[in-house]
Design a protein around this motif. Sequence first.
Motif, PDB file in Angstrom:
ATOM      1  N   LYS A 535       0.836  -1.200   0.000  1.00 27.62           N
ATOM      2  CA  LYS A 535       0.000   0.000   0.000  1.00 27.62           C
ATOM      3  C   LYS A 535       0.876   1.257   0.000  1.00 27.62           C
ATOM      4  CE  LYS A 535      -4.347  -1.366   0.095  1.00 27.62           C
ATOM      5  NZ  LYS A 535      -5.312  -0.931  -0.967  1.00 27.62           N
ATOM      6  N   GLU A 536       1.949   1.215   0.771  1.00 24.58           N
ATOM      7  CA  GLU A 536       2.885   2.339   0.783  1.00 24.58           C
ATOM      8  C   GLU A 536       3.513   2.528  -0.590  1.00 24.58           C
ATOM      9  OE1 GLU A 536       5.732   2.934   3.946  1.00 24.58           O
ATOM     10  OE2 GLU A 536       4.660   1.499   5.209  1.00 24.58           O
ATOM     11  N   LEU A 537       3.882   1.423  -1.216  1.00 25.00           N
ATOM     12  CA  LEU A 537       4.477   1.508  -2.546  1.00 25.00           C
ATOM     13  C   LEU A 537       3.480   2.078  -3.547  1.00 25.00           C
ATOM     14  CD1 LEU A 537       6.733   0.942  -4.558  1.00 25.00           C
ATOM     15  CD2 LEU A 537       5.915  -1.424  -4.702  1.00 25.00           C
ATOM     16  N   GLU A 538       2.242   1.661  -3.453  1.00 26.10           N
ATOM     17  CA  GLU A 538       1.191   2.171  -4.341  1.00 26.10           C
ATOM     18  C   GLU A 538       1.021   3.677  -4.168  1.00 26.10           C
ATOM     19  OE1 GLU A 538      -3.597   1.466  -5.194  1.00 26.10           O
ATOM     20  OE2 GLU A 538      -2.495   0.134  -3.853  1.00 26.10           O
ATOM     21  N   ALA A 539       1.056   4.153  -2.921  1.00 28.39           N
ATOM     22  CA  ALA A 539       0.915   5.584  -2.651  1.00 28.39           C
ATOM     23  C   ALA A 539       2.108   6.363  -3.198  1.00 28.39           C
ATOM     24  CB  ALA A 539       0.774   5.821  -1.150  1.00 28.39           C
ATOM     25  N   ALA A 540       3.308   5.813  -3.031  1.00 30.59           N
ATOM     26  CA  ALA A 540       4.503   6.479  -3.555  1.00 30.59           C
ATOM     27  C   ALA A 540       4.487   6.503  -5.080  1.00 30.59           C
ATOM     28  CB  ALA A 540       5.754   5.766  -3.048  1.00 30.59           C
ATOM     29  N   GLU A 541       4.034   5.426  -5.668  1.00 26.74           N
ATOM     30  CA  GLU A 541       3.959   5.315  -7.125  1.00 26.74           C
ATOM     31  C   GLU A 541       2.972   6.333  -7.704  1.00 26.74           C
ATOM     32  OE1 GLU A 541       3.795   1.239  -9.417  1.00 26.74           O
ATOM     33  OE2 GLU A 541       1.770   1.944  -9.038  1.00 26.74           O
ATOM     34  N   ALA A 542       1.890   6.599  -6.994  1.00 24.52           N
ATOM     35  CA  ALA A 542       0.876   7.535  -7.476  1.00 24.52           C
ATOM     36  C   ALA A 542       1.407   8.950  -7.612  1.00 24.52           C
ATOM     37  CB  ALA A 542      -0.330   7.525  -6.537  1.00 24.52           C
ATOM     38  N   LYS A 543       2.501   9.263  -6.917  1.00 21.96           N
ATOM     39  CA  LYS A 543       3.094  10.605  -6.997  1.00 21.96           C
ATOM     40  C   LYS A 543       3.996  10.769  -8.221  1.00 21.96           C
ATOM     41  CE  LYS A 543       3.351  10.820  -1.924  1.00 21.96           C
ATOM     42  NZ  LYS A 543       4.304  10.927  -0.774  1.00 21.96           N
ATOM     43  N   VAL A 544       4.243   9.663  -8.934  1.00 21.61           N
ATOM     44  CA  VAL A 544       5.189   9.707 -10.051  1.00 21.61           C
ATOM     45  C   VAL A 544       4.488   9.163 -11.302  1.00 21.61           C
ATOM     46  CG1 VAL A 544       7.556   9.209 -10.765  1.00 21.61           C
ATOM     47  CG2 VAL A 544       6.952   9.136  -8.341  1.00 21.61           C
ATOM     48  N   PRO A 545       3.667   9.960 -11.971  1.00 24.31           N
ATOM     49  CA  PRO A 545       2.938   9.479 -13.150  1.00 24.31           C
ATOM     50  C   PRO A 545       3.889   8.944 -14.217  1.00 24.31           C
ATOM     51  CG  PRO A 545       2.096  11.604 -12.449  1.00 24.31           C
ATOM     52  CD  PRO A 545       3.347  11.375 -11.662  1.00 24.31           C
ATOM     53  N   GLY A 546       3.530   7.801 -14.775  1.00 23.36           N
ATOM     54  CA  GLY A 546       4.346   7.218 -15.832  1.00 23.36           C
ATOM     55  C   GLY A 546       5.408   6.268 -15.335  1.00 23.36           C
ATOM     56  N   LEU A 547       5.471   6.027 -14.028  1.00 22.42           N
ATOM     57  CA  LEU A 547       6.429   5.077 -13.456  1.00 22.42           C
ATOM     58  C   LEU A 547       5.660   4.031 -12.665  1.00 22.42           C
ATOM     59  CD1 LEU A 547       9.338   4.167 -12.736  1.00 22.42           C
ATOM     60  CD2 LEU A 547       9.187   5.698 -10.754  1.00 22.42           C
ATOM     61  N   TRP A 548       5.875   2.779 -13.001  1.00 21.42           N
ATOM     62  CA  TRP A 548       5.229   1.675 -12.292  1.00 21.42           C
ATOM     63  C   TRP A 548       6.302   0.737 -11.760  1.00 21.42           C
ATOM     64  CZ3 TRP A 548       3.492   3.623 -16.928  1.00 21.42           C
ATOM     65  CH2 TRP A 548       2.225   4.224 -16.909  1.00 21.42           C
ATOM     66  N   VAL A 549       6.208   0.444 -10.472  1.00 18.24           N
ATOM     67  CA  VAL A 549       7.171  -0.432  -9.811  1.00 18.24           C
ATOM     68  C   VAL A 549       6.469  -1.756  -9.545  1.00 18.24           C
ATOM     69  CG1 VAL A 549       8.759  -0.671  -7.878  1.00 18.24           C
ATOM     70  CG2 VAL A 549       8.204   1.605  -8.760  1.00 18.24           C
ATOM     71  N   CYS A 550       6.780  -2.732 -10.366  1.00 20.30           N
ATOM     72  CA  CYS A 550       6.052  -3.997 -10.338  1.00 20.30           C
ATOM     73  C   CYS A 550       7.023  -5.151 -10.118  1.00 20.30           C
ATOM     74  CB  CYS A 550       5.288  -4.187 -11.649  1.00 20.30           C
ATOM     75  SG  CYS A 550       4.204  -2.796 -12.077  1.00 20.30           S
ATOM     76  N   GLY A 551       6.528  -6.344 -10.272  1.00 17.44           N
ATOM     77  CA  GLY A 551       7.335  -7.532 -10.074  1.00 17.44           C
ATOM     78  C   GLY A 551       6.530  -8.579  -9.354  1.00 17.44           C
ATOM     79  N   ASN A 552       7.095  -9.790  -9.266  1.00 18.20           N
ATOM     80  CA  ASN A 552       6.323 -10.872  -8.665  1.00 18.20           C
ATOM     81  C   ASN A 552       6.171 -10.729  -7.161  1.00 18.20           C
ATOM     82  OD1 ASN A 552       8.962 -11.443  -8.071  1.00 18.20           O
ATOM     83  ND2 ASN A 552       8.854 -13.594  -8.628  1.00 18.20           N
ATOM     84  N   TYR A 553       6.879  -9.795  -6.542  1.00 17.17           N
ATOM     85  CA  TYR A 553       6.652  -9.511  -5.129  1.00 17.17           C
ATOM     86  C   TYR A 553       5.377  -8.691  -4.936  1.00 17.17           C
ATOM     87  CZ  TYR A 553       8.709  -5.023  -6.481  1.00 17.17           C
ATOM     88  OH  TYR A 553       8.973  -3.836  -7.123  1.00 17.17           O
ATOM     89  N   ARG A 554       4.784  -8.245  -6.027  1.00 19.23           N
ATOM     90  CA  ARG A 554       3.588  -7.410  -5.952  1.00 19.23           C
ATOM     91  C   ARG A 554       2.381  -8.032  -6.644  1.00 19.23           C
ATOM     92  NH1 ARG A 554       3.376  -0.957  -7.636  1.00 19.23           N
ATOM     93  NH2 ARG A 554       1.279  -0.557  -6.793  1.00 19.23           N
ATOM     94  N   THR A 555       2.600  -8.745  -7.728  1.00 24.61           N
ATOM     95  CA  THR A 555       1.481  -9.237  -8.542  1.00 24.61           C
ATOM     96  C   THR A 555       1.347 -10.750  -8.550  1.00 24.61           C
ATOM     97  OG1 THR A 555       2.914  -9.071 -10.493  1.00 24.61           O
ATOM     98  CG2 THR A 555       1.448  -7.233 -10.054  1.00 24.61           C
TER      99      THR A 555
END
Length: 631
Positions: A535-555
């Motif tokens: 959830k923290e990562l999702e909130a941080a990601e929302a501040k940076v449009p066009g950047l997605w931090v993904c991977g199998n630790y998330r999806t």
Amino acid sequence: MRTNTLHQATSRLFRTDCAVLVLLTTLQIVVGFAPTSFTSSATSRLLASEKDSSEDAFDCLVLGGGISGSTLAHNLNRSGVKVVLAEARDYLGGNVKSHRDEEGFLWEEGPNSFATQPSIVRIAYELGIDDQLVFADESLPPWVNHNGKLHPLPKGQGGKGPKGQIELVFGPNGVLKFALLGELLSWPGKIRAGIGAFIGHAPPPSDKEETIREWVTRILGEEVFLRCIDPFVSGVYAGNPETLSMKAALPKIARIEEISYSIGWNVFGAIFYGGLKRQVELTKERKADPTAPEWPEFEYGNPGSFREGLSTLPNAIAAELGIGDKIKLQWKVTKIEKKSSADGKGNIYETTFDTPNGPQTIKAKSIVSTIPAHSIGDVLEPVMPESKDIFERVRKEIGRLGIYYPPVAAVTVAYPKKSFKDVELPNGFGNLQDLPGFGSLNPRTEGVRTLGTLWSSSLFPGRAPPDYNLLLNYIGGSRDIGIAKLSDEEIIDFVDKGCRDVLLKEDAPKPKVIGMKVWPTAIPQYELGHLPLMKELEAAEAKVPGLWVCGNYRTGVAFPDCVTFGYEQAKVVQHFLNPPKRNNQSETSSRSDDPPKSLVQTPTEKKVPFFLSEKSVVDKTTANSREEVLV
């Protein structure tokens, strides 16, 4: 460094005694990226670079060439997005790596198969490799080693729809026979599981996050956990069920409890009825959204692969996109910076890489990272300051730093068929020398160091010469981290000992070692506190449009999760690049058409059966926020 699947597993709705059938899993890998060429005169270079920055930039950079990254690049390219993918290794596919030798053995260094989903069949069709798909015999069960014998877990006979459900309950290896005649569980263990399945159980605690062990024990009892669920958790995550979060690691199973309580008359939350209701829902959903008629026929969740191994998929993507063209190998990201675009309407990301030809830089309008959590913090920090804290957080409740990736070794060995025990297996499956099953799992209580052994030569054709059986063994994990300090010879000795304890005659010859690979950082652990961290990562990601931090630790760690991510994230990126113009919304007011959030449920009164407790509670939690991938 790594992101890919190691050991996938089929997941079947449990009935009375058996809770989860989960199959191999999928991991991924690191990063790099592609270069941009610069040509301009000395007098106008600065102005030209500023002016052309948005025009010359790629639409999307994909960092990491494991299954998630490679399938995402395929989908973006197919949709007309100007994409480039960079991978730190010298091949595409992450931990998916298949080999064939001169003797005719075909083996995998990482995951051995996938639980078949539409996303896999679809991408195989798009890449023209659907004719190479192979599927296992659906009637072959996984076996559990207990008290010196192999016990089959309930399995249908391959029937579709209602017929398959009848087979699962009443068939020759169905739940009814497992409950009445099976020897894996004692009668007290069977009765306890039956109570949780058909009558009810204690409600979930309102003040804490449950581990997998706590959840299964509360609902089905300790014996089901130790003999049925614990070995599967070892197979999927190579993890410790006393630290793995139930809602984070097994959200589809955890959700069944919520569904059970949603049935008005099921006041004690008996889990069987929730599983049945969910199965009906799945059947309706699949009928409403049928697969394309030109695709090969398949059964949801059935173990599958390709004729020449799982590497067939990333190899086909590499051929489609072109190595050196849209795929850059041995490119390791060192820095990401965000700059304003020349038109002032957005940002351009400038990424620097170490490559075989020295430092290279590329500009892009968006970035999707599939780099593993243990390698990403420092790289993201210039554009996402919170990332380093998120990925290096001290997690006191489980004694971890960040997201943990334990070591796991994948050891493939072969023995002559005649060296296997000459015994008849229960329920009419035949002789052990023919290995009629998916594989054997070793509960931690049995004293066998190997987590599980996949019977590779029985699953798919062409895996071994006809007079040999091929076995892929997984050893290590978060409860056996000492495996990383052993020599290859020592690991092979432990694997051989496990095979002799469970499968082989006393006079069996030494193993023919076909393949050996130690993954120092294998599978991300979805432990307690994982969901708040995401959830923290999702909130941080929302501040940076066009950047997605993904991977199998998330999806999700399973191979199908990674392939499905490739489709879903491609839609998100396309939406960002070409947002719909409506209601005078700014182009950056919405991140994207992210997958739907989970259904928020009304607090439900949860009563406790009189034989467990007389206390009633009100649960105020909501459904898990991760989107469910149907199995």
